[in-house]
Write a protein that holds these residues in place. Structure first.
Motif, PDB file in Angstrom:
ATOM      1  N   ASN A 386      30.393 -70.462 -12.937  1.00 55.12           N
ATOM      2  CA  ASN A 386      31.859 -70.470 -13.015  1.00 55.12           C
ATOM      3  C   ASN A 386      32.447 -71.754 -12.443  1.00 55.12           C
ATOM      4  N   GLY A 387      31.784 -72.863 -12.696  1.00 46.81           N
ATOM      5  CA  GLY A 387      32.283 -74.155 -12.267  1.00 46.81           C
ATOM      6  C   GLY A 387      31.894 -74.558 -10.868  1.00 46.81           C
ATOM      7  N   THR A 388      31.307 -73.648 -10.108  1.00 53.26           N
ATOM      8  CA  THR A 388      30.911 -73.938  -8.738  1.00 53.26           C
ATOM      9  C   THR A 388      29.404 -74.172  -8.668  1.00 53.26           C
ATOM     10  N   ARG A 389      29.005 -75.236  -8.000  1.00 54.39           N
ATOM     11  CA  ARG A 389      27.580 -75.563  -7.925  1.00 54.39           C
ATOM     12  C   ARG A 389      26.859 -74.596  -6.995  1.00 54.39           C
ATOM     13  N   VAL A 390      25.746 -74.071  -7.473  1.00 57.36           N
ATOM     14  CA  VAL A 390      24.920 -73.174  -6.674  1.00 57.36           C
ATOM     15  C   VAL A 390      23.476 -73.659  -6.721  1.00 57.36           C
ATOM     16  N   GLU A 391      22.712 -73.256  -5.731  1.00 59.33           N
ATOM     17  CA  GLU A 391      21.301 -73.622  -5.624  1.00 59.33           C
ATOM     18  C   GLU A 391      20.456 -72.358  -5.638  1.00 59.33           C
ATOM     19  N   VAL A 444       9.482 -65.472  -2.797  1.00 59.80           N
ATOM     20  CA  VAL A 444      10.893 -65.263  -2.498  1.00 59.80           C
ATOM     21  C   VAL A 444      11.731 -65.904  -3.594  1.00 59.80           C
ATOM     22  N   MET A 445      12.881 -65.297  -3.896  1.00 62.35           N
ATOM     23  CA  MET A 445      13.859 -65.913  -4.774  1.00 62.35           C
ATOM     24  C   MET A 445      15.210 -65.749  -4.077  1.00 62.35           C
ATOM     25  N   ALA A 446      15.936 -66.848  -3.930  1.00 66.22           N
ATOM     26  CA  ALA A 446      17.196 -66.839  -3.193  1.00 66.22           C
ATOM     27  C   ALA A 446      18.189 -67.762  -3.878  1.00 66.22           C
ATOM     28  N   MET A 447      19.468 -67.490  -3.640  1.00 62.85           N
ATOM     29  CA  MET A 447      20.512 -68.336  -4.235  1.00 62.85           C
ATOM     30  C   MET A 447      21.685 -68.423  -3.240  1.00 62.85           C
ATOM     31  N   ARG A 448      22.373 -69.553  -3.254  1.00 62.87           N
ATOM     32  CA  ARG A 448      23.536 -69.746  -2.391  1.00 62.87           C
ATOM     33  C   ARG A 448      24.411 -70.855  -2.950  1.00 62.87           C
ATOM     34  N   LEU A 449      25.633 -70.943  -2.417  1.00 68.77           N
ATOM     35  CA  LEU A 449      26.503 -72.060  -2.762  1.00 68.77           C
ATOM     36  C   LEU A 449      25.869 -73.354  -2.298  1.00 68.77           C
ATOM     37  N   LEU A 450      25.970 -74.388  -3.094  1.00 68.80           N
ATOM     38  CA  LEU A 450      25.347 -75.661  -2.726  1.00 68.80           C
ATOM     39  C   LEU A 450      26.173 -76.332  -1.654  1.00 68.80           C
TER      40      LEU A 450
END
Length: 450
Positions: A386-391, A444-450
């Motif tokens: 949604n336009g926001t960079r995530v990692e 492990v699989m993880a995601m967060r805001l960059l």
């Protein structure tokens, strides 16, 4: 936009109920669908496949009417399932990132049940089949692992791509195929329940998914019964099996329909048998694709049918093949090329992964993160949500990664099994601001805001 993305990441980490449907009525409906299909095939002059016998409802004590799981855990299971599939252009480096396209496809309903979100309900028409198939695999494997883990307490459970494991013994595609009809039907996955010092147990799983109506589930499960019937460990019809069809558009949320066949598929191996040592390189075998069936009515001698049968003389070899296929899947999940290739034979796709070196095996890691108190080595993927960079990050606990990078599968298994309780105890750590899924294989699989 940033706030919207934060909400999405929060929702990915929320546990929701997923309904489980496994009854005698379902078993009867699947048997009726199989009989109808057989009748149609005979009328059209087509072959009638063998189907798994003895399929029954799974006891409610094993499944309950539902279980709780986060969308992120489902995507982790799907990512691990896709990693060796070679379906995209990732060249073995990031096949599993395909699961991220479902980041906004699942949500929780007001009744606390998981369901498709408005985004998940609005895919392009040609994409619906892919969506239901892939999400169906994710939900099926989450349930299947729980069932196998309950059936074999104290064991770790590995999910193995059936094609990868079987390719080491039987040619499935290409010019080396000896009998195309003999290898056409096969399970989607093999679940290996293992514990150091004990025989591995193999459970074939066939899983489907649908956006359609409930009667189509019965047809899908009838087809899945033919898939699992094609694989046997030891004597015919003694291998436990699971067939699963997930309704991703079910009323009230996602509904997992499942049946099982009980049995014993232990790979009994003599202690110290070198042919069972998973540290030893595997070479392609050429086993003829057939199953030894009991005598037909009015006959004295047994006959043979199409399929895959692991007989006692191949137990040690198949134990090694399954363990190395599992190791290949874990290393591919970290983004490794050559570390993955070392565990595969030519037929299994070794050349596909060769030449893509994971820098984590050298001086500099490709990506590393400390998550829930544990240091992981792996690979990352940065994109916009949604336009926001995530990692997004996928990896394996460092101490396990280094063992597998060096080809030490047996030592990895002993260490991974000993650490199973640690993963549960570390769940309270707050060193990662986003959804995290940690599996007992150390991945492990993880995601967060960059």
């Amino acid at each position: 936009m940033r706030k919207l993305t934060e909400n999405i990441l929060t929702d990915l980490a929320k546990p929701w109920h997923v309904q489980v449907h496994s009854t005698r009525a379902l078993a009867g409906a699947v048997a009726d669908a199989a009989a109808k299909d057989n009748k149609l095939r005979r009328a059209e002059g087509r072959d009638v496949p063998r189907r798994k016998t003895g399929l029954t409802a799974i006891p409610a004590s094993d499944t309950g009417l539902s279980f709780r799981v986060t969308p992120w855990e489902v995507l982790h299971a799907l990512g691990r399932a896709l990693v060796l599939g070679r379906q995209g252009a990732g060249r073995g480096l990031a096949e599993h990132w395909g699961s991220l396209k479902y980041c906004q496809a699942l949500e929780g309903s007001s009744g606390q049940y998981m369901s498709l979100s408005p985004e998940g309900l609005n895919p392009r028409r040609h994409y619906k089949t892919v969506q239901s198939s892939e999400l169906g695999k994710g939900f099926a494997l989450v349930l299947a692992e729980r069932l196998v883990r309950k059936q074999y307490p104290g064991h770790a459970v590995s999910v193995i791509d059936a094609d990868i494991a079987l390719q080491a013994g039987w040619a499935l595609v290409g010019k080396d195929v000896q009998d195309r009809d003999g290898v056409r039907l096969r399970p989607d996955f093999l679940l290996e329940a293992w514990k150091p010092g004990e025989p591995s147990k193999i459970v074939p799983v066939a899983c489907r998914g649908t956006h359609g109506k409930t009667p189509y589930v019965h047809t899908q499960l009838a087809g899945a019964a033919a898939q699992v019937e094609a694989f046997h460990v030891g004597p015919w019809d003694k291998t436990p099996s699971l067939i699963i069809s997930s309704e991703v558009l079910g009323q009230g949320g996602v509904i997992i329909n499942a049946l099982q066949a009980r049995g014993d598929s232990a790979l009994h191996v003599e202690p110290g048998d070198p042919t069972a040592d998973a540290d030893t390189e595997l070479r392609d075998e050429n086993i003829y694709p057939e199953v030894q069936l009991p005598p037909e009515k009015g006959e004295d001698k047994p006959h043979r049918g199409n399929g895959f049968q692991v007989l006692p003389e191949h137990y040690a070899w198949f134990r090694r093949a399954a363990a190395r296929a599992g190791a290949a899947g874990i290393m591919a999940f970290t983004g490794g090329g050559n570390p993955t290739a070392q565990y595969l034979t030519k037929r299994q796709g070794r050349e596909y992964f060769e030449g893509f070196v994971h820098s984590g095996t050298g001086i500099v890691q490709d990506a590393e993160q400390v998550i829930r108190g544990t240091r992981f080595l792996g690979t990352d993927h940065v994109f916009r949500l949604n336009g926001t960079r995530v990692e997004a990050f996928s990896g394996v606990a460092e101490e396990l990664f280094l063992l597998l990078a060096e080809g030490k599968v047996e030592q990895y298994r002993r260490k991974a099994h000993a650490l199973r309780a640690k993963w549960l105890s570390d769940r309270g750590a707050r060193d990662w601001d986003g959804p995290v899924s940690l599996r007992e294989d150390g991945s492990v699989m993880a995601m967060r805001l960059l």
